[in-house]
Design an enzyme around this catalytic site. Sequence first.
Site, PDB file in Angstrom:
ATOM      1  N   HIS A  64       0.833  -1.199   0.000  1.00  0.00           N
ATOM      2  CA  HIS A  64       0.000   0.000   0.000  1.00  0.00           C
ATOM      3  C   HIS A  64       0.871   1.253   0.000  1.00  0.00           C
ATOM      4  O   HIS A  64       2.092   1.196   0.079  1.00  0.00           O
ATOM      5  CB  HIS A  64      -0.987   0.012   1.182  1.00  0.00           C
ATOM      6  CG  HIS A  64      -0.383   0.347   2.516  1.00  0.00           C
ATOM      7  ND1 HIS A  64      -1.142   0.592   3.628  1.00  0.00           N
ATOM      8  CD2 HIS A  64       0.904   0.460   2.924  1.00  0.00           C
ATOM      9  CE1 HIS A  64      -0.354   0.857   4.657  1.00  0.00           C
ATOM     10  NE2 HIS A  64       0.883   0.788   4.261  1.00  0.00           N
ATOM     11  N   CYS A 104       5.348   5.206   5.207  1.00  0.00           N
ATOM     12  CA  CYS A 104       4.163   4.585   4.600  1.00  0.00           C
ATOM     13  C   CYS A 104       3.658   5.392   3.402  1.00  0.00           C
ATOM     14  O   CYS A 104       2.732   4.974   2.719  1.00  0.00           O
ATOM     15  CB  CYS A 104       3.046   4.395   5.625  1.00  0.00           C
ATOM     16  SG  CYS A 104       3.160   2.798   6.471  1.00  0.00           S
ATOM     17  N   HIS A 113       5.055  -0.128  -0.539  1.00  0.00           N
ATOM     18  CA  HIS A 113       5.810  -0.999   0.374  1.00  0.00           C
ATOM     19  C   HIS A 113       4.811  -2.015   0.899  1.00  0.00           C
ATOM     20  O   HIS A 113       3.605  -1.841   0.775  1.00  0.00           O
ATOM     21  CB  HIS A 113       6.427  -0.189   1.519  1.00  0.00           C
ATOM     22  CG  HIS A 113       5.388   0.437   2.394  1.00  0.00           C
ATOM     23  ND1 HIS A 113       4.766   1.602   2.065  1.00  0.00           N
ATOM     24  CD2 HIS A 113       4.802   0.016   3.538  1.00  0.00           C
ATOM     25  CE1 HIS A 113       3.856   1.898   2.984  1.00  0.00           C
ATOM     26  NE2 HIS A 113       3.845   0.938   3.891  1.00  0.00           N
ATOM     27  N   HIS A 152       3.303  -4.978   3.877  1.00  0.00           N
ATOM     28  CA  HIS A 152       3.163  -5.364   5.284  1.00  0.00           C
ATOM     29  C   HIS A 152       2.727  -6.817   5.360  1.00  0.00           C
ATOM     30  O   HIS A 152       1.982  -7.295   4.498  1.00  0.00           O
ATOM     31  CB  HIS A 152       2.107  -4.517   5.992  1.00  0.00           C
ATOM     32  CG  HIS A 152       2.511  -3.095   6.200  1.00  0.00           C
ATOM     33  ND1 HIS A 152       3.436  -2.708   7.146  1.00  0.00           N
ATOM     34  CD2 HIS A 152       2.117  -1.955   5.577  1.00  0.00           C
ATOM     35  CE1 HIS A 152       3.579  -1.396   7.112  1.00  0.00           C
ATOM     36  NE2 HIS A 152       2.801  -0.913   6.159  1.00  0.00           N
ATOM     37  N   ASP A 178      -4.862 -10.600  -0.457  1.00  0.00           N
ATOM     38  CA  ASP A 178      -3.567 -11.249  -0.281  1.00  0.00           C
ATOM     39  C   ASP A 178      -2.696 -11.082  -1.524  1.00  0.00           C
ATOM     40  O   ASP A 178      -3.139 -11.350  -2.645  1.00  0.00           O
ATOM     41  CB  ASP A 178      -3.767 -12.739   0.026  1.00  0.00           C
ATOM     42  CG  ASP A 178      -2.486 -13.409   0.509  1.00  0.00           C
ATOM     43  OD1 ASP A 178      -1.621 -12.701   1.082  1.00  0.00           O
ATOM     44  OD2 ASP A 178      -2.349 -14.629   0.326  1.00  0.00           O
ATOM     45  N   HIS A 179      -1.469 -10.611  -1.309  1.00  0.00           N
ATOM     46  CA  HIS A 179      -0.505 -10.355  -2.382  1.00  0.00           C
ATOM     47  C   HIS A 179      -0.996  -9.292  -3.365  1.00  0.00           C
ATOM     48  O   HIS A 179      -0.621  -9.302  -4.540  1.00  0.00           O
ATOM     49  CB  HIS A 179      -0.151 -11.644  -3.136  1.00  0.00           C
ATOM     50  CG  HIS A 179       0.734 -12.561  -2.346  1.00  0.00           C
ATOM     51  ND1 HIS A 179       0.270 -13.291  -1.283  1.00  0.00           N
ATOM     52  CD2 HIS A 179       2.045 -12.842  -2.456  1.00  0.00           C
ATOM     53  CE1 HIS A 179       1.265 -14.006  -0.773  1.00  0.00           C
ATOM     54  NE2 HIS A 179       2.364 -13.740  -1.462  1.00  0.00           N
ATOM     55  N   GLU A 220      -0.754  -4.539  11.660  1.00  0.00           N
ATOM     56  CA  GLU A 220      -0.014  -4.122  10.470  1.00  0.00           C
ATOM     57  C   GLU A 220       1.467  -4.452  10.623  1.00  0.00           C
ATOM     58  O   GLU A 220       2.160  -4.751   9.653  1.00  0.00           O
ATOM     59  CB  GLU A 220      -0.195  -2.623  10.232  1.00  0.00           C
ATOM     60  CG  GLU A 220       0.343  -2.164   8.884  1.00  0.00           C
ATOM     61  CD  GLU A 220       0.220  -0.677   8.702  1.00  0.00           C
ATOM     62  OE1 GLU A 220      -0.594  -0.256   7.865  1.00  0.00           O
ATOM     63  OE2 GLU A 220       0.921   0.080   9.408  1.00  0.00           O
TER      64      GLU A 220
END
Length: 146
Positions: free
Chosen positions: A16, A35, A41, A43, A81-82, A127
């Site tokens: 994100h 962020c 980047h 998490h 996811d991913h 997170e």
Amino acid sequence: MPRVRVTRRLHFNAAHRLYRADWSDERNREVFGDCSNPNWHGHNYEMDVTVEGAVDPATGYVLDLKLLKEAVQEAVIRDVDHRNLNLEVPWLEGLNPTTENFVVAIWNRLEPRIPEGVELNRIVLWETPRNYVEYSGEQGSREAAG
Ligand code: NI
């Protein structure tokens, strides 16, 4: 009949960027720090989903946790996811994907898909190993619905 809360922990990872399009890169950096890196980047998220219900005297269970796992996977994990949370998840469109905004969106997405006989009680979203948020729905919404 005793009512018990049961929790399933799930994992996913996603990319994100926290930013507001109407702010300069400099202002975004100031408010959102690392962020707000324009090139994204990732998490490793952990999520604890808690439901509450009566213990079934026949089985001794509140629910089959496999059903809860499947509901969360279909409603949430499969979509995020991913993935890039800013670009690839229709139900996050237009949202600055802070953990706070994300947990509320996850709740709204998951709540209608919770297996019958139990109610969604709490979602805890990690997170990082040091930062988590928790959400239990709008204040009073369950009382109003119930
Ligand atoms: Ni971040």
